[in-house]
Design a protein around this motif. Structure first.
Motif, PDB file in Angstrom:
ATOM      1  N   ASN A  77       0.852  -1.191   0.000  1.00  0.00           N
ATOM      2  CA  ASN A  77       0.000   0.000   0.000  1.00  0.00           C
ATOM      3  C   ASN A  77       0.887   1.240   0.000  1.00  0.00           C
ATOM      4  N   ALA A  78       0.954   1.914  -1.148  1.00  0.00           N
ATOM      5  CA  ALA A  78       1.853   3.058  -1.306  1.00  0.00           C
ATOM      6  C   ALA A  78       1.454   4.251  -0.455  1.00  0.00           C
ATOM      7  N   GLU A 150       8.992   5.108  -5.914  1.00  0.00           N
ATOM      8  CA  GLU A 150       8.619   6.501  -6.168  1.00  0.00           C
ATOM      9  C   GLU A 150       8.126   6.690  -7.602  1.00  0.00           C
ATOM     10  N   GLU A 151       8.851   6.119  -8.534  1.00  0.00           N
ATOM     11  CA  GLU A 151       8.508   6.310  -9.943  1.00  0.00           C
ATOM     12  C   GLU A 151       7.246   5.564 -10.344  1.00  0.00           C
ATOM     13  N   SER A 152       7.044   4.365  -9.767  1.00  0.00           N
ATOM     14  CA  SER A 152       5.953   3.507 -10.230  1.00  0.00           C
ATOM     15  C   SER A 152       4.643   3.734  -9.488  1.00  0.00           C
ATOM     16  N   VAL A 153       4.703   3.957  -8.167  1.00  0.00           N
ATOM     17  CA  VAL A 153       3.452   4.087  -7.397  1.00  0.00           C
ATOM     18  C   VAL A 153       3.445   5.344  -6.533  1.00  0.00           C
ATOM     19  N   GLN A 154       4.352   6.288  -6.817  1.00  0.00           N
ATOM     20  CA  GLN A 154       4.421   7.575  -6.110  1.00  0.00           C
ATOM     21  C   GLN A 154       4.576   7.428  -4.598  1.00  0.00           C
ATOM     22  N   SER A 158      10.395   9.863   1.942  1.00  0.00           N
ATOM     23  CA  SER A 158      10.345  10.445   3.286  1.00  0.00           C
ATOM     24  C   SER A 158       9.489   9.609   4.229  1.00  0.00           C
ATOM     25  N   ASN A 159       8.664   8.699   3.669  1.00  0.00           N
ATOM     26  CA  ASN A 159       7.846   7.795   4.491  1.00  0.00           C
ATOM     27  C   ASN A 159       8.525   6.464   4.730  1.00  0.00           C
ATOM     28  N   ALA A 160       9.816   6.368   4.357  1.00  0.00           N
ATOM     29  CA  ALA A 160      10.563   5.124   4.551  1.00  0.00           C
ATOM     30  C   ALA A 160      11.425   5.211   5.804  1.00  0.00           C
ATOM     31  N   HIS A 161      11.427   4.143   6.567  1.00  0.00           N
ATOM     32  CA  HIS A 161      12.232   4.028   7.792  1.00  0.00           C
ATOM     33  C   HIS A 161      13.035   2.733   7.683  1.00  0.00           C
ATOM     34  N   LEU A 162      14.359   2.854   7.564  1.00  0.00           N
ATOM     35  CA  LEU A 162      15.235   1.687   7.490  1.00  0.00           C
ATOM     36  C   LEU A 162      15.767   1.370   8.878  1.00  0.00           C
ATOM     37  N   ILE A 163      15.631   0.110   9.294  1.00  0.00           N
ATOM     38  CA  ILE A 163      16.150  -0.340  10.588  1.00  0.00           C
ATOM     39  C   ILE A 163      17.230  -1.372  10.305  1.00  0.00           C
TER      40      ILE A 163
END
Length: 496
Positions: A77-78, A150-154, A158-163
């Motif tokens: 879910n984008a 980003e390119e395919s489903v916008q 900034s909503n990504a959190h890498l752990i």
């Protein structure tokens, strides 16, 4: 060799042997640290597998870059945030159990999010220097994945959190530095970022605050031996947390190897070796599962100052919450925060600074008595607390120290302060009575505890306690004095 030295020696030996066996690969790994050119990869060449976590029998669903149908198939879910878990160096080539525990904890507490496991086992299950070199490759692939979203489903980065755990922390950092464009990844959390081949490197060659809009790190195994530590010691984030000083963790003693062998078989040795390193992971999971018991950490210069209770201030954002619910704040300089934890979950403890004003009436060299306290609160009581004084009692002085409690006892009401007497101290006092006799009506020399001031870190409440009896204020071996809440005259004068 102490048990602590043996514990870290075992794990570091694996890294050193790996590095010496593959010396050529180590040089190549180090040489690549200064390179910042990305290469475009076709999907069929990607080594990293992106597994969307699902609470089903399958456990996950793989998403393939440039294959939009896999986003639908896996129910990505984008419009929801994305949390990506990045594992570290792999010894056995299997995804460790903590990964699934963290994914489940994230989904159980925050169902409205996408949780993806970045599986880079084929690159991580190598000799350590090769795995270090591969952190850049994996970082590039994660950056490519986020760019494709980003390119395919916008989906906004900034909503990504890498752990990222261990090497995975630096993988996450490289993903943040390699991603194209001016906008950054939202957040990166480093869980005891790996130390060997990263300690002392420039910010571009490891996880750093520049890799995301916000970066936090938890350091749990920074004890150095032979010039190396399993976890990196230097700050690498906006907020760097050092639980229990960051060098080692309670409950990870080498003697526990016998319990681990009984539970896990021969693999129990590995469980013991990585106990402190992996504690960072479980502290983070704990912050998800125990929302009502969030651990607070405090800005301080070093652990010795913290152990005196001198850093329990939350003014001007000097404290923050460890784990998922941290207050995100970009700082111009990395900030070190310290806290104590328990050996098991829930890890939260309550921090108190005690400042005790003591007058020693016995002239001569400092004395080193043992003290204990019992504290009564509005919710619970805490008994027989050992007072960790690190210096002898001299003259007229105020002593400051840190006490932690496992439970919330509420507002403090009363303190009982005891000098734990021993036969040795009884003999010393009998000797003083013989050498310096006192007549009837004079007091017996001893210690005078004039006031006890307390600051609660979690609530920022301050309390002052005075002797309950002003007629008998002298403390001798085996004696206990009661202190009750009173007004702090010094603070009252400052308010005027």
């Amino acid at each position: 060799m102490t048990s602590l030295q043996l514990l870290s020696f075992l794990l570091l030996s694996c890294i050193i042997v790996s590095a010496s066996t593959y010396e050529g690969e180590e040089e190549e790994a180090l040489g690549s640290q200064s390179e910042h050119t990305t290469t475009t990869k076709e999907q069929q060449n990607l080594e990293t597998k992106f597994r969307l976590y699902r609470d089903t029998a399958e456990g996950s669903c793989q998403i393939f870059v440039n294959q939009l149908e896999t986003l639908d198939k896996c129910s990505f879910n984008a419009s929801l945030p994305l949390v990506m878990i990045v594992h570290g160096w792999s010894v056995d080539g299997i995804l460790e159990s903590w990964i699934w525990k963290m994914a489940a904890a994230l989904k159980s507490q925050h169902n409205q999010m996408n949780v993806i496991i970045a599986d880079w086992l084929t690159l991580a299950h190598q000799h350590y220097p090769i795995a270090v070199r591969n952190t850049r490759t994996t970082g590039q692939e994660i950056a490519l994945f986020l760019e494709w979203l980003e390119e395919s489903v916008q989906f906004s980065r900034s909503n990504a959190h890498l752990i990222g755990y261990s090497l995975g922390a630096h993988v996450s950092g490289f993903a943040g530095s390699f991603i194209n464009g001016t906008k950054k990844i939202g957040r990166i959390t480093g869980l005891d970022p790996a130390g060997p081949l990263f300690e002392g490197m420039s910010p571009t060659d490891r996880l750093s605050p520049d890799d995301a809009n916000f970066v936090d790190a938890i350091h749990t195994f920074t004890k150095q031996h032979m010039g190396l530590s399993v976890g990196i010691k230097q700050p690498v984030a906006h907020f760097d947390f050092y639980p229990n000083g960051g060098t080692f963790q309670p409950g990870c003693h080498i003697l526990h190897v016998y319990n681990h062998i009984a539970q896990f078989g021969i693999a129990g040795i590995t469980q013991t070796v990585k106990c402190a390193h992996e504690r960072s992971v479980h502290l983070f999971i704990d912050s998800l599962l125990h929302k009502d018991k969030q651990s607070t950490a405090y800005w301080c210069n070093d652990i010795n100052t913290f152990n005196k209770g001198l850093c329990l201030s939350c003014k001007k954002n000097r404290c923050n919450t460890l784990g998922y619910s941290i207050r995100e704040e970009r700082l111009p300089k990395s900030r070190r925060l310290f806290l104590k934890t328990r050996a098991y979950t829930p890890f939260k403890v309550y921090h108190y600074q005690f400042k005790i004003h003591i007058i020693n009436e016995i002239q001569g060299k400092p004395i080193d008595p043992a003290f204990t306290m019992s504290v009564a609160g509005t919710k619970k009581d805490a008994k027989n607390l050992h007072i960790p004084l690190v210096e002898g009692i001299t003259g007229n002085k105020t002593y400051s120290f840190l006490i932690t409690l496992d439970t919330d006892i509420g507002d403090l009401i009363m303190i009982k302060f005891k000098w734990e007497g021993t036969p040795v101290w009884e003999n010393i006092w009998d000797t003083f009575q013989t050498i310096i006799p006192w007549t009837k009506g004079t007091h017996r020399p001893g210690l005078i505890v004039k006031a006890i001031r307390v600051k609660a870190g979690e609530t920022q409440q301050k309390y002052t306690f005075c002797p309950q009896s002003i007629d008998n204020i002298h403390l001798h071996p085996s004696q206990e004095k009661t202190f009750v809440r009173c007004e702090d005259l010094f603070q009252r004068q400052n308010r005027k």
